[in-house]
Structures are given as C-alpha cells and as structure tokens.
Design an enzyme around this catalytic site. Sequence first.
Site, PDB file in Angstrom:
ATOM      1  N   CYS A   2      50.675  72.770  20.755  1.00  0.00           N
ATOM      2  CA  CYS A   2      51.879  72.701  21.574  1.00  0.00           C
ATOM      3  C   CYS A   2      52.030  71.288  22.145  1.00  0.00           C
ATOM      4  O   CYS A   2      51.054  70.619  22.428  1.00  0.00           O
ATOM      5  CB  CYS A   2      51.886  73.685  22.724  1.00  0.00           C
ATOM      6  N   ARG A  27      51.474  68.531  16.827  1.00  0.00           N
ATOM      7  CA  ARG A  27      50.606  69.368  17.665  1.00  0.00           C
ATOM      8  C   ARG A  27      50.936  70.857  17.548  1.00  0.00           C
ATOM      9  O   ARG A  27      50.158  71.712  17.947  1.00  0.00           O
ATOM     10  CB  ARG A  27      50.737  68.945  19.135  1.00  0.00           C
ATOM     11  N   TRP A  79      52.985  76.172  19.331  1.00  0.00           N
ATOM     12  CA  TRP A  79      52.092  76.817  18.363  1.00  0.00           C
ATOM     13  C   TRP A  79      51.783  78.177  18.987  1.00  0.00           C
ATOM     14  O   TRP A  79      51.102  78.277  20.006  1.00  0.00           O
ATOM     15  CB  TRP A  79      50.815  75.991  18.173  1.00  0.00           C
ATOM     16  N   ASN A 105      51.478  74.340  28.135  1.00  0.00           N
ATOM     17  CA  ASN A 105      50.434  74.386  27.100  1.00  0.00           C
ATOM     18  C   ASN A 105      49.233  75.090  27.704  1.00  0.00           C
ATOM     19  O   ASN A 105      48.944  74.900  28.884  1.00  0.00           O
ATOM     20  CB  ASN A 105      49.992  72.974  26.699  1.00  0.00           C
ATOM     21  N   GLY A 106      48.506  75.852  26.893  1.00  0.00           N
ATOM     22  CA  GLY A 106      47.315  76.541  27.403  1.00  0.00           C
ATOM     23  C   GLY A 106      47.540  78.035  27.425  1.00  0.00           C
ATOM     24  O   GLY A 106      48.492  78.545  26.816  1.00  0.00           O
ATOM     25  N   GLU A 486      33.783  69.805   3.417  1.00  0.00           N
ATOM     26  CA  GLU A 486      34.972  69.091   3.903  1.00  0.00           C
ATOM     27  C   GLU A 486      36.030  69.011   2.796  1.00  0.00           C
ATOM     28  O   GLU A 486      37.233  69.157   3.065  1.00  0.00           O
ATOM     29  CB  GLU A 486      34.552  67.702   4.400  1.00  0.00           C
ATOM     30  N   LYS A 490      39.776  70.477   3.157  1.00  0.00           N
ATOM     31  CA  LYS A 490      40.985  69.665   2.944  1.00  0.00           C
ATOM     32  C   LYS A 490      41.913  70.348   1.957  1.00  0.00           C
ATOM     33  O   LYS A 490      43.099  70.484   2.193  1.00  0.00           O
ATOM     34  CB  LYS A 490      40.596  68.311   2.374  1.00  0.00           C
ATOM     35  N   GLU A 493      43.520  73.669   3.398  1.00  0.00           N
ATOM     36  CA  GLU A 493      44.476  73.595   4.501  1.00  0.00           C
ATOM     37  C   GLU A 493      45.809  72.978   4.101  1.00  0.00           C
ATOM     38  O   GLU A 493      46.833  73.333   4.675  1.00  0.00           O
ATOM     39  CB  GLU A 493      43.872  72.949   5.760  1.00  0.00           C
ATOM     40  N   HIS A 509      23.413  82.694  -5.878  1.00  0.00           N
ATOM     41  CA  HIS A 509      23.000  83.832  -5.052  1.00  0.00           C
ATOM     42  C   HIS A 509      24.176  84.762  -4.751  1.00  0.00           C
ATOM     43  O   HIS A 509      24.096  85.581  -3.844  1.00  0.00           O
ATOM     44  CB  HIS A 509      22.349  83.342  -3.758  1.00  0.00           C
ATOM     45  N   LYS A 608      47.418  70.401  15.407  1.00  0.00           N
ATOM     46  CA  LYS A 608      46.492  69.274  15.377  1.00  0.00           C
ATOM     47  C   LYS A 608      45.319  69.453  16.330  1.00  0.00           C
ATOM     48  O   LYS A 608      44.177  69.256  15.963  1.00  0.00           O
ATOM     49  CB  LYS A 608      47.243  67.976  15.690  1.00  0.00           C
TER      50      LYS A 608
HETATM   51  O1  M6R Z   1      40.034  67.267  17.377  1.00  0.00           O
HETATM   52  P1  M6R Z   1      38.821  67.898  16.789  1.00  0.00           P
HETATM   53  O2  M6R Z   1      38.051  66.980  15.915  1.00  0.00           O
HETATM   54  O3  M6R Z   1      37.926  68.514  17.826  1.00  0.00           O
HETATM   55  O4  M6R Z   1      39.378  69.058  15.878  1.00  0.00           O
HETATM   56  C1  M6R Z   1      38.527  69.948  15.229  1.00  0.00           C
HETATM   57  C2  M6R Z   1      39.265  70.746  14.175  1.00  0.00           C
HETATM   58  O5  M6R Z   1      40.278  71.512  14.748  1.00  0.00           O
HETATM   59  C3  M6R Z   1      39.870  69.835  13.094  1.00  0.00           C
HETATM   60  O6  M6R Z   1      38.918  69.009  12.521  1.00  0.00           O
HETATM   61  C4  M6R Z   1      40.537  70.687  11.998  1.00  0.00           C
HETATM   62  O7  M6R Z   1      39.572  71.402  11.307  1.00  0.00           O
HETATM   63  C5  M6R Z   1      41.370  69.823  11.052  1.00  0.00           C
HETATM   64  N1  M6R Z   1      42.611  70.486  10.754  1.00  0.00           N
HETATM   65  C6  M6R Z   1      40.698  69.563   9.754  1.00  0.00           C
HETATM   66  O8  M6R Z   1      41.475  68.786   8.892  1.00  0.00           O
END
Ligand code: M6R
Length: 613
Positions: A2, A27, A79, A105-106, A486, A490, A493, A509, A608
């Site tokens: 948000c 965000r 969000w 927000n929150g 990772e 990527k 997502e 396994h 984000k």
């Molecule tokens: O801001 P942060 O590094 O704490 O965020 C952690 C995760 O939310 C963030 O890395 C998320 O997994 C990304 N979308 C990955 O690309």
Amino acid sequence: MCGIVGYLGKANAPSVLISGLKRLEYRGYDSAGLAILDGDKVLVSKASGKVANLSERASINWPPELFKRVGTGIAHTRWATHGPPTEVNAHPHLDKTGEIALVHNGIIENYRALRARLEGKGHHFVSETDTEVLSHLIGDCDKGDLFQAVCDALHQVEGTFGIAVISSREPGKIITARRGSPIVIGVGDGEAIIASDASAIVAHTQRVIYLDDDDIATVTADSVDIRDLNNVPVTREIAELGLDASVAEKGGYEHFMMKEIHEQPDALANAIRGRLDLQLGSSVLAGMSASQRELAELSRVVMVGCGTSLHAAMVGEYAFEDLADIHAEVQQAAEFRYRNPIIGNRDFVVAISQSGETADTLAAVKEAQQKGAFVMSLVNVVGSTIARETGRGVYLHAGPEISVASTKAFTCQVSVLLMMALKLGRGRRYSREEGLKLAREIDSIPELVNRVIAKNDLIAEIAENYVKDEHAFFIGRGPMYPVALEGALKLKEISYIHAEGYHAAELKHGPIALLQPGTPVIAVACEGPAKDKTLGNVEECRARGARILGIITEGDTNAEEVMDDFISIPKAHPLVATIPAVVALQIFSYHVARLRGCEIDQPRNLAKSVTVE
Ligand code: M6R
C-alpha cells in the site's frame, strides 16, 4: 505494501496526488483512491485496479476546474488485506459525517471489536476494511479538535498504522501518524508532501522528516508540528534525501526490472566502494561497529530475512562458515520469534531486507534484541524501520528498487555478506594472502556482472525455448543451491510458470517423479567443489528425458556437453560466482515473462514491501 500520499500547498492537489500514487504503485496496485478538500466538502474518487483507472475516473467525475485549483488532499494505492480489491474497499474511507477522510497502511488488529462497539453507537459501515473502522473511530472521538481526535482513536487501536487524515472542518492541514508502517514528510517551499516512501516526494523536495513509531504530526503547507500520542512535542531532524527524481522513472527501459538488472554493475560498485581493504585483505564495514576482539568472541551468525533476502542469507551462510569458520545459520524471519529461538549475547544476528520494512523481519529483530543478541541490519532503504530499529548496520547503497521482483538488492546483499564474512574471517582463521585473493575477486564483481549483462540478447534467444512450459525445476548444490531457489522464485513471480528450486541431490528423493520428457531443469553447475556432483544429478534428469538449461562456467566443455542450452558466466571463486549466476537467471526469467506477455513490474497478488505478517 500500500502507498500513501498527502499534499498541501501551491500546486493542484489531485494532479500531485495521482502522480505521487504512480510513483508508489509498485507498493500495491489492486485499487486506488483519493480525497480532496473542496470548500466545506470532502470529495472522494476511487477505482479498482491500477492508478490509471483512478485517474480516468476522477477526470470523468470531477469538474475540470478542480484540476486547476490549489488544494489539500490524501491518496492511497492498495494491496488488499481486509476484503477484496473493490472500489468500495479502496481507501480513503470516510467517517460517519463524511467530513473526515483517512488513508491507512498496516492492520488494525482489534477492528472487529471496535466495529461492534461503534455499530452499537449507530455507526454503519459500507466496506469490509479495518480502515473504515478507524475513520469512524476518529470521527467518533472528534469533539472539535482533529489532532486530539486522532490521538484518542490511536490510543484505542492495536496493530500497525501509517495514516493521513483530513477534515473539511479543519482545512489546510493533514494529520499523519505512524506505528510500524513508515511515514515520511517532505518539507517544501510553501508546500508539504506526505508519503509512505520517499519516491513520491523526490520530485518536490529533498528535505524530509521521518516519523518514528507513535509520532503524530500536524502538517500544513508551511509547518510541521510533531508530538507523541500523549500530545508531548518531540523533535525530529530534517534529513536530505540525496535522491534524483529520475530513480523513479524507467529511463528508456520497458520495465523497471530490466533497468534494475542493468543498474547492477553500478549498484554493486556502490555497495563495495570504500569497503575493501586491499592492503590487509579484509573489509572495512563501519556498520559492524564492534571491536575485532568482540567480533572474534561471537559464537554464531544467525541471519533472518524473507523471500529474496532469505536466499541471500543462505549464500551468506556458506560464506561465514567457509571464510570465517564460524557456525552460521539462516532462519525464516516469520518463524523466528514463534519458535522461541535459542539466542544469546554471543550470537550475531543479521537482519537482511531490501525495504527495511518487512514486518516479519522487523519482528525477528525485536525478538533477537530482546534476547540480548548483537543485532545488525543489512538494508537498502536508508532511514527504514529495520535500519532505525537496529541502529547498527550496513546499507547496501543499491539505489531505489522499484520492480517488485528483487534483483540488484540480492546481488548487493550477497556482496556485503561476503565482505562481512571476509572481515570476520580475517579476525579468525583466514590468512592475509587468502583475504587479499578474495578481496580482489569481490572487487571484480561489477565487471563480472557486466559480462553477463552483455549476454542479454543470447539469453533472450534461449528464453524463447522455455516460454510455453508450465513447470520448471531449478537445481544447485553448495552456494549455488540458494541461487537455484532464487532463480525459481524469480521465474515464478514474474512469469507465473510453476517453478521449484531444489538442492540437486534432493530431486531423487521425490520431485524427480514429476519429470517427464521435455520438462525443463535449470541446473546451476558453475565451477566449484560441488560441480561434478551437480552434473551427475543433471545426468539423472537427462535419463528421464528432461530438457536441461545449464548455468555454467565459461569454457567448461564437459558441462556444455550435457546441457541442451547453456548460459556461461565468467570464472570466479564459487561464492563470488553466485552473483553473476543469479544475474543470468534474472535475465532469463525476465525474457520468459516478457515473451509470455506478463506484467513484469507488478506481478499479480504481490507488493514490493510486505508490511503485514
Ligand atoms: O524488502 P525485503 O527484502 O525484506 O523483502 C523480502 C521479500 O518480500 C522480497 O524479497 C520478495 O520475495 C521479492 N518479491 C522477491 O523478488
């Protein structure tokens, strides 16, 4: 998660608010809304979907003169947490009289109890949100002083908030407050802009004030008065942002993600600059502010983080053990405080977060502090909550990361973790010669990454072979195991391909049951002690008809032979090689997603910074 913008001053409020929301859209982007003061009325416009929908809606609903007048207003991009992303659930929310508007927000954790109590007093709610409850509560508390009403309401609230409130009964001011969700106030020349992060402010001013938890401010175009929730004045310094407005623009790239991938050589140079000691073969990290003796006495490194930051921590785990001969472990931040971790004052807890706002990571920091650990942060966003809470840490200096899919944060996090491990290692068992060798390799990371980025077109061609797949497996061993995780994160997502990362040995396994002729397996098999074993696992996949894309070291013809496709990266120390390897996977995922026509910078259901648990 948000975004909030509020504006008072000499410009047209709706126009400023909408352009601010566009800068904050990364965000959260499932619905948006704005409220402005127009004489003795509060005008509200909302739309589900992107800010562009809101912009269109407002220009249809509101007369053109409104977009010429100077004014005051607040706005929000959402969000969804409580209730789906519909227009009625979008912020701002009004109080019972319709004279007070709130963006938030929150999460208000006790909103059900508050709602029931207010309903008993005749309040009627139209949305499913916790925020509407807070707006009614503020209205209920308002006896002619909006500031006091907000204080009184916030005293009754459990949970987290970053808020901005306006009232048509008190025009020319915004009341803003925070607890666990950031608020920054930009102090301009005859104007003020309030936002949940600086990217909405940078086009107006470089001078900002960061609110602390439980601060509440009355902001006018010319003044900022900050108090605590008991109405006692507090002093907060004005800081310089030091950001260029262009950071929130794509700079000719189609997507922020590609821009940020290309920014990595510079970002890495910034993260590394001045932090390597090429005489002593060590690193100089002011944020690890403990004596070499204190550092030598630490018995364990515990890293906490989420998502991509968690994967960076996992590379760090190998680095601390290999280089510093110290027990290292990684804990998922959301689990940390609930498992009652065994942590003491000889433990070195490193909280890793790009945004510095991730709620789970923040909670882990507080738990570690409570248990007396030596806690520091590794954060990108200067002045963020985690950076402030730890008070000690190393900034990444990667520059703002706008794309939801994290790229440059990961590579800078790993670089800094390598430097931290080097520093600890030099205080323990690592020799000067070994230290010098690694320091030089770390110094060369920006160039290694440049060489991978130069393969962009080749990687784009390879990506064409994977566009139609709906499943993919990523495998690796040693420090390349978190790289595989990772890579899978990527791809899933941004392209919505179901991608899973596994330790290469783990496949047999269970997951190998899912391999069919043609199933893609992306094997991170760069030079290092685990390479031959990984190639053995690749053979097991090939025997079941899998199609293999290898991330391998340049010139490794043995590896080339067992791959259907390969992307080669420059030869480097196995820990250092994690960085160019991940860059190859970032570019690969990007092109697969682009070819599939996905909304790369704003993938569905994501935001984000994740400021809810
Ligand atoms: O801001 P942060 O590094 O704490 O965020 C952690 C995760 O939310 C963030 O890395 C998320 O997994 C990304 N979308 C990955 O690309």
